[in-house]
Enzyme design. Sequence first.
Site, PDB file in Angstrom:
ATOM      1  N   ASP A 327       0.834  -1.211   0.000  1.00  0.00           N
ATOM      2  CA  ASP A 327       0.000   0.000   0.000  1.00  0.00           C
ATOM      3  C   ASP A 327       0.864   1.255   0.000  1.00  0.00           C
ATOM      4  OD1 ASP A 327      -2.210   1.703   0.073  1.00  0.00           O
ATOM      5  OD2 ASP A 327      -2.451   1.552   2.247  1.00  0.00           O
ATOM      6  N   LYS A 354       4.536   7.377   0.545  1.00  0.00           N
ATOM      7  CA  LYS A 354       4.442   6.585   1.770  1.00  0.00           C
ATOM      8  C   LYS A 354       5.715   5.799   2.057  1.00  0.00           C
ATOM      9  CE  LYS A 354      -0.533   5.512   2.050  1.00  0.00           C
ATOM     10  NZ  LYS A 354      -1.478   4.366   1.995  1.00  0.00           N
TER      11      LYS A 354
HETATM   12 CA    CA Z   1      -4.249   2.803  -0.181  1.00  0.00          CA
END
Ligand code: CA
Length: 717
Positions: A327, A354
């Site tokens: 993710d 991220k």
């Molecule tokens: Ca996501």
Amino acid sequence: MRISALAAMAAALVLAAGCQPQGGSTTAAQVNAERLTAAETDGANWMNYGRTYSEQRHSPLDQVNLETVSQLGLAWYHEFETDRGHQATPVVVDGTLYTTTSWSMVHAFDAATGALKWSYDPKVPGETAHKACCDVVNRGVAVWEGKVFVGTLDGRLVALDADTGAELWSVVTVDQSKPYTITGAPRVVKGKVLIGNGGAELGVRGYLSAYDAGSGELAWRFYTTPNPEGRADNAASDAVLAELAGPTWSDGTWKQSGGGGTVWDAMAYDPELDMLYFGVGNGNPWNHQQRSGGEGDNLFISSIVAVDPDTGDYKWHYQTTPGDTWDFTATQHLMLAELPIEGVTRKVIMQLPKNGFFYVLDRETGKLLSANPVYPMAPEAATPPGMPVAWASGVDLATGRPVENPSARYKAAPALLFPGPFGVHNWHPMAWSAAEKLVYIPTMLVPSAYGNDPTGEPFNPGAWNTGTGMALGALPDDEAQRQGLRAMLRGQLVAWDPVAGKARWSVDRAFPWNGGILATAGGLVFQGTAEGQFQAFNAATGEKVWEYQTQNGIVAAPMTYQVGNDQYVAVMVGYGGAIIAAPIAAPDRPVSLKGRLMVFKIGGTATATAYDLPEPLPIDLAGVTTTGDPAAGFGVYMRHCQVCHGASAVGGLLPDLRRSPITRDAASWRSVVWDGAAASRGMVSFKQWITEADVENARAYVIQEARRQAAVDAAKP
Ligand code: CA
């Protein structure tokens, strides 16, 4: 007679013009290409989500500065009806402030007085909330030639009259039978409104669309993953998907889900190069093994993509996380700047996705110039046992690819990794200081366990589909271990030198998931915190120079503007977002406080009414029984319930089920979970995803966790 006939004709013409989609009757928000291109020096206005096309969130205003900031006080505030998350950055044009709240509502204020001019409610059906991974939030509007544009949670793009809030046109931008949502702010480039979408946790195929600002007609669309049926889409992306992206996908669940790759937040535009940049999210399912048989880079997920804004034609891309399985979206803030690199001024684009590496790319070509970890990323061999392993130890500048640690892909065994799905940096905006040549970043340290889904459940249309063992996200049973885990998590405000590739200063935060950033020519950096402080720092040193207690947590980014002789600093107050984060981030912080727009100026003397802080409901399990199996219910809960109600049932921004009267009664519980009694509030029936036995099993698990918490509460002095 003749004159009055002419007058009537003129009036008719005016009326006719006013009825046209081009809407010539408005006077407000007259933003155009010239104004947006010159916005860098126009400090009075904030005409775009990231202030200017470069998305630097740096204001040239300096009335509020290191000398005067101590006199900064509340000028006005407005309390909204909703207590869900507030993520918007307001836009201000010529003295009117436009902002959005949860459920994609739009509000216009007199920016100096706070008088509400109009509100617009797109009436998003309540059950849409189930499609939203991360709360029913909205991050803001775009403005252009008298119109205000908003993307709605249920996938519409709506144009409003900037004067009145009246709807001028509305188009459905997604297949509403699928779990698409929109939370991001549109941008307008050369008369085209750009809007993406979200839903890559549940299962959709991502894309960016461009609509004509006047008519609402689709101009072009760029899909970020190949068509699962192997055919062309008749879209701008057809050629590049066939040539470049298609060969990077193998057989897997992406053919059912669409592969993810949603464009749910960041965009930037360079008028000189005439290039539009957008960030692409994670794949669906997360697990690369399931998604694509563990093979291929899976373009264009987790990538930065540059296109022609007129046609959507592909220019270049850079993939931050090839074959993403964690993710690790690359939808995070994209910022343009000119940087001196090895003696040459380069036009760069910067991102901290991220995955934790701060990337600097040449934005003309997409060439990687540098990629440095914002937190130390050690090789696996150097990591002490039991500690989270960094997913990668570095980025190879020659190939542009990460140097992954061997266990990170969790193929053979689960892995405790850093970072996790929250990222080192999420959607919370950064800011740039032209004077300091620093990027200010809201970062966080939240490790996460990853593993293959032991249940081997097939793709489940419309539900969460990560292909990972979501149960690995459960908190330890032991309370001391829980507290120890929470103590590991933290947030920071980092002042990052993108040329040196390292932090100049940083400020520790007690919790992760804090607010976005504003930087100003007054030498100041503003940020709000999860705990409810709005603060200003010396941009050069990180010294805290001002603070205001908001009581309610802040995740949005502040912004600033000028009306008359006064500079104002505004911020949306209200905690929310990836709400699973809430109990981890601030377990003892009261939640469900109504959101506020708070606006400050030098000498401001307004006072805000103190929130009435609710006491948590007591856990009352007297006489409560269940026929369910809590062990079976654990799996059901962690796959389907935790994303809104919190890992291990500790509560998110939604009701703490351990304390809910509904949990005490099997029939009430069933009416909600099975019959959909609360569908209008987003809690749809789960009939299509779970079995009838699962309903009571999940309740049994929540009761077990409630008893655990009751014991913890009882042991407190
Ligand atoms: Ca996501």
